[in-house]
Motif scaffolding. Sequence first.
Motif, mmCIF file in Angstrom:
data_model
loop_
_atom_site.group_PDB
_atom_site.id
_atom_site.type_symbol
_atom_site.label_atom_id
_atom_site.label_comp_id
_atom_site.label_asym_id
_atom_site.label_seq_id
_atom_site.Cartn_x
_atom_site.Cartn_y
_atom_site.Cartn_z
ATOM 1 N N LYS A 78 -6.044 18.668 -16.831
ATOM 2 C CA LYS A 78 -6.787 19.769 -16.216
ATOM 3 C C LYS A 78 -7.685 19.287 -15.079
ATOM 4 C CE LYS A 78 -6.748 22.673 -20.357
ATOM 5 N NZ LYS A 78 -7.575 23.398 -21.353
ATOM 6 N N LEU A 79 -7.465 18.065 -14.598
ATOM 7 C CA LEU A 79 -8.270 17.513 -13.513
ATOM 8 C C LEU A 79 -7.792 18.062 -12.169
ATOM 9 C CD1 LEU A 79 -9.253 13.776 -13.116
ATOM 10 C CD2 LEU A 79 -8.258 15.026 -11.199
ATOM 11 N N LEU A 80 -8.746 18.477 -11.341
ATOM 12 C CA LEU A 80 -8.452 18.939 -9.984
ATOM 13 C C LEU A 80 -9.301 18.160 -8.985
ATOM 14 C CD1 LEU A 80 -8.400 22.833 -10.374
ATOM 15 C CD2 LEU A 80 -6.423 21.325 -10.125
ATOM 16 N N HIS A 81 -8.718 17.881 -7.834
ATOM 17 C CA HIS A 81 -9.457 17.246 -6.742
ATOM 18 C C HIS A 81 -10.229 18.348 -6.026
ATOM 19 C CE1 HIS A 81 -9.162 13.854 -3.505
ATOM 20 N NE2 HIS A 81 -10.395 14.313 -3.651
ATOM 21 N N GLY A 82 -11.556 18.322 -6.112
ATOM 22 C CA GLY A 82 -12.353 19.426 -5.596
ATOM 23 C C GLY A 82 -12.816 19.261 -4.160
ATOM 24 N N GLU A 83 -13.339 18.074 -3.823
ATOM 25 C CA GLU A 83 -13.861 17.830 -2.483
ATOM 26 C C GLU A 83 -13.596 16.383 -2.098
ATOM 27 O OE1 GLU A 83 -18.044 18.712 -2.509
ATOM 28 O OE2 GLU A 83 -17.748 20.660 -3.497
ATOM 29 N N GLN A 84 -13.639 16.120 -0.794
ATOM 30 C CA GLN A 84 -13.485 14.757 -0.298
ATOM 31 C C GLN A 84 -14.393 14.556 0.904
ATOM 32 O OE1 GLN A 84 -11.670 12.614 -1.900
ATOM 33 N NE2 GLN A 84 -11.291 10.886 -0.537
ATOM 34 N N HIS A 85 -14.998 13.387 0.962
ATOM 35 C CA HIS A 85 -15.887 13.037 2.065
ATOM 36 C C HIS A 85 -15.635 11.590 2.435
ATOM 37 C CE1 HIS A 85 -19.614 11.282 3.753
ATOM 38 N NE2 HIS A 85 -19.809 12.467 4.282
ATOM 39 N N PHE A 86 -15.594 11.302 3.734
ATOM 40 C CA PHE A 86 -15.568 9.899 4.142
ATOM 41 C C PHE A 86 -16.499 9.683 5.320
ATOM 42 C CE2 PHE A 86 -11.929 11.679 6.565
ATOM 43 C CZ PHE A 86 -12.190 11.219 7.856
ATOM 44 N N GLU A 87 -17.093 8.488 5.339
ATOM 45 C CA GLU A 87 -17.969 8.065 6.426
ATOM 46 C C GLU A 87 -17.449 6.739 6.951
ATOM 47 O OE1 GLU A 87 -22.706 7.032 7.295
ATOM 48 O OE2 GLU A 87 -22.031 7.594 5.292
ATOM 49 N N ILE A 88 -17.232 6.662 8.252
ATOM 50 C CA ILE A 88 -16.694 5.467 8.873
ATOM 51 C C ILE A 88 -17.843 4.607 9.400
ATOM 52 C CG2 ILE A 88 -15.191 4.561 10.677
ATOM 53 C CD1 ILE A 88 -13.689 6.091 8.509
ATOM 54 N N HIS A 89 -17.881 3.335 8.979
ATOM 55 C CA HIS A 89 -18.926 2.418 9.427
ATOM 56 C C HIS A 89 -18.433 1.480 10.526
ATOM 57 C CE1 HIS A 89 -21.129 3.881 5.968
ATOM 58 N NE2 HIS A 89 -20.161 3.485 5.168
ATOM 59 N N ALA A 90 -17.143 1.183 10.517
ATOM 60 C CA ALA A 90 -16.523 0.335 11.540
ATOM 61 C C ALA A 90 -15.076 0.776 11.667
ATOM 62 C CB ALA A 90 -16.616 -1.146 11.155
ATOM 63 N N PRO A 91 -14.462 0.613 12.840
ATOM 64 C CA PRO A 91 -13.074 1.072 13.008
ATOM 65 C C PRO A 91 -12.141 0.451 11.975
ATOM 66 C CG PRO A 91 -14.040 0.493 15.131
ATOM 67 C CD PRO A 91 -15.024 0.043 14.089
ATOM 68 N N ILE A 92 -11.252 1.287 11.414
ATOM 69 C CA ILE A 92 -10.270 0.800 10.450
ATOM 70 C C ILE A 92 -9.189 0.043 11.233
ATOM 71 C CG2 ILE A 92 -8.710 1.414 8.572
ATOM 72 C CD1 ILE A 92 -11.547 2.324 8.029
ATOM 73 N N PRO A 93 -8.955 -1.222 10.928
ATOM 74 C CA PRO A 93 -7.921 -1.962 11.670
ATOM 75 C C PRO A 93 -6.539 -1.365 11.441
ATOM 76 C CG PRO A 93 -9.354 -3.452 10.405
ATOM 77 C CD PRO A 93 -9.651 -2.058 9.937
ATOM 78 N N ALA A 94 -5.654 -1.554 12.427
ATOM 79 C CA ALA A 94 -4.283 -1.058 12.303
ATOM 80 C C ALA A 94 -3.486 -1.841 11.264
ATOM 81 C CB ALA A 94 -3.583 -1.112 13.654
ATOM 82 N N GLU A 95 -3.951 -3.027 10.924
ATOM 83 C CA GLU A 95 -3.347 -3.824 9.859
ATOM 84 C C GLU A 95 -4.403 -4.783 9.349
ATOM 85 O OE1 GLU A 95 -0.149 -6.216 11.309
ATOM 86 O OE2 GLU A 95 -1.224 -6.840 13.114
ATOM 87 N N GLY A 96 -4.224 -5.269 8.128
ATOM 88 C CA GLY A 96 -5.193 -6.204 7.592
ATOM 89 C C GLY A 96 -5.215 -6.194 6.079
ATOM 90 N N THR A 97 -6.302 -6.700 5.524
ATOM 91 C CA THR A 97 -6.512 -6.717 4.080
ATOM 92 C C THR A 97 -7.875 -6.113 3.796
ATOM 93 O OG1 THR A 97 -5.176 -8.727 3.831
ATOM 94 C CG2 THR A 97 -6.620 -8.144 2.005
ATOM 95 N N VAL A 98 -7.903 -5.142 2.900
ATOM 96 C CA VAL A 98 -9.155 -4.459 2.556
ATOM 97 C C VAL A 98 -9.452 -4.647 1.072
ATOM 98 C CG1 VAL A 98 -9.062 -2.761 4.406
ATOM 99 C CG2 VAL A 98 -7.902 -2.289 2.247
ATOM 100 N N ARG A 99 -10.716 -4.500 0.755
ATOM 101 C CA ARG A 99 -11.177 -4.610 -0.632
ATOM 102 C C ARG A 99 -12.023 -3.385 -0.936
ATOM 103 N NH1 ARG A 99 -15.582 -6.731 -3.578
ATOM 104 N NH2 ARG A 99 -15.010 -7.935 -5.457
ATOM 105 N N ALA A 100 -11.733 -2.729 -2.048
ATOM 106 C CA ALA A 100 -12.461 -1.515 -2.427
ATOM 107 C C ALA A 100 -13.174 -1.723 -3.751
ATOM 108 C CB ALA A 100 -11.515 -0.331 -2.531
ATOM 109 N N SER A 101 -14.415 -1.271 -3.798
ATOM 110 C CA SER A 101 -15.153 -1.203 -5.062
ATOM 111 C C SER A 101 -15.426 0.260 -5.365
ATOM 112 C CB SER A 101 -16.455 -1.997 -4.985
ATOM 113 O OG SER A 101 -17.283 -1.518 -3.926
ATOM 114 N N TYR A 102 -15.342 0.615 -6.637
ATOM 115 C CA TYR A 102 -15.466 2.004 -7.072
ATOM 116 C C TYR A 102 -16.591 2.143 -8.086
ATOM 117 C CZ TYR A 102 -10.863 2.985 -5.003
ATOM 118 O OH TYR A 102 -9.817 3.138 -4.144
ATOM 119 N N GLU A 103 -17.239 3.310 -8.057
ATOM 120 C CA GLU A 103 -18.300 3.602 -9.028
ATOM 121 C C GLU A 103 -18.351 5.099 -9.301
ATOM 122 O OE1 GLU A 103 -23.137 3.034 -9.684
ATOM 123 O OE2 GLU A 103 -22.226 2.602 -7.733
#
Length: 284
Positions: A78-103
């Motif tokens: 019964k889970l629904l995706h209600g809202e989404q927000h993103f804030e860009i701090h630096a340009p996202i490279p066209a290729e590379g390696t990223v690391r995400a932490s979640y809370e």
Amino acid sequence: MNLEAVRNFRFEPVTQSYTRRDTMLYALGLGFGSDPLDPAQLDFVYEANLKAVPSICCVLAHPGFWAKRPELGIDWLKLLHGEQHFEIHAPIPAEGTVRASYEIVSVADKGAGKGAILHLVKTLDDAVSGTKLATVRSVLFLRGDGGCGSFGNVPAEPTALPEQAPSQTEDIATLPQSALIYRLSGDYNPIHADPDAAARAGFDRPILHGLCTLGIATRAVLVSLAGGRTERLLSLSARFSRPVFPGETIRTEFLSVGGQIRFRSRVLERDVVVLDRGTAVLRD
């Protein structure tokens, strides 16, 4: 839902290497390249001057379907995706390696039988340089988990849009196969591809991913208001209100409210709003 288990749940960091091909595939899922003679569109789907669509930050380094973990007790069906927000701090490279932490930063209990609202925050960094690239907030509506309690500081809800004519609009057509292209960017939920799975979820055919609709609104902002310059987009947010069916045309309607850029997106074929209470912030 086991509220204490949710409060104490810790995500393992997620690292993802992605290529220029992944960046182009994501943009193709949003319909870039519909005019292959338009240089502004080619910048997102052709390697010569490749740029990443800023909303790709929402799909990079995905944590998987964590809400299904049995110790959390979430009624994930019964889970629904209600809202989404993103804030860009630096340009996202066209290729590379990223690391995400979640809370999981908060849960707001709406009451027994009324569901609960969960706020999940992702911090996306460049894994090599350590540069902070984006902060992404997902708001999940747990329809089956009301009455389980709350914790954390719940952000204010986005304000409703006034009833006024838009100052500008941007129409973007999706393709019948749009969901089949977009899912290759990482969301393999079968309701976006399998007619039987979609029927079990209550739809008469597969639906478009909500984050694809958000990406199309991001595309509309870039085209209509930012001159295609990705570095101008600082943040974007919206509430998901209705599903889109692949092949429909999405019109994003822009309003100027108190100096802010506000928007909604509607499907022209059914005249229904599919994204609401949107806000975009641009750098001058």
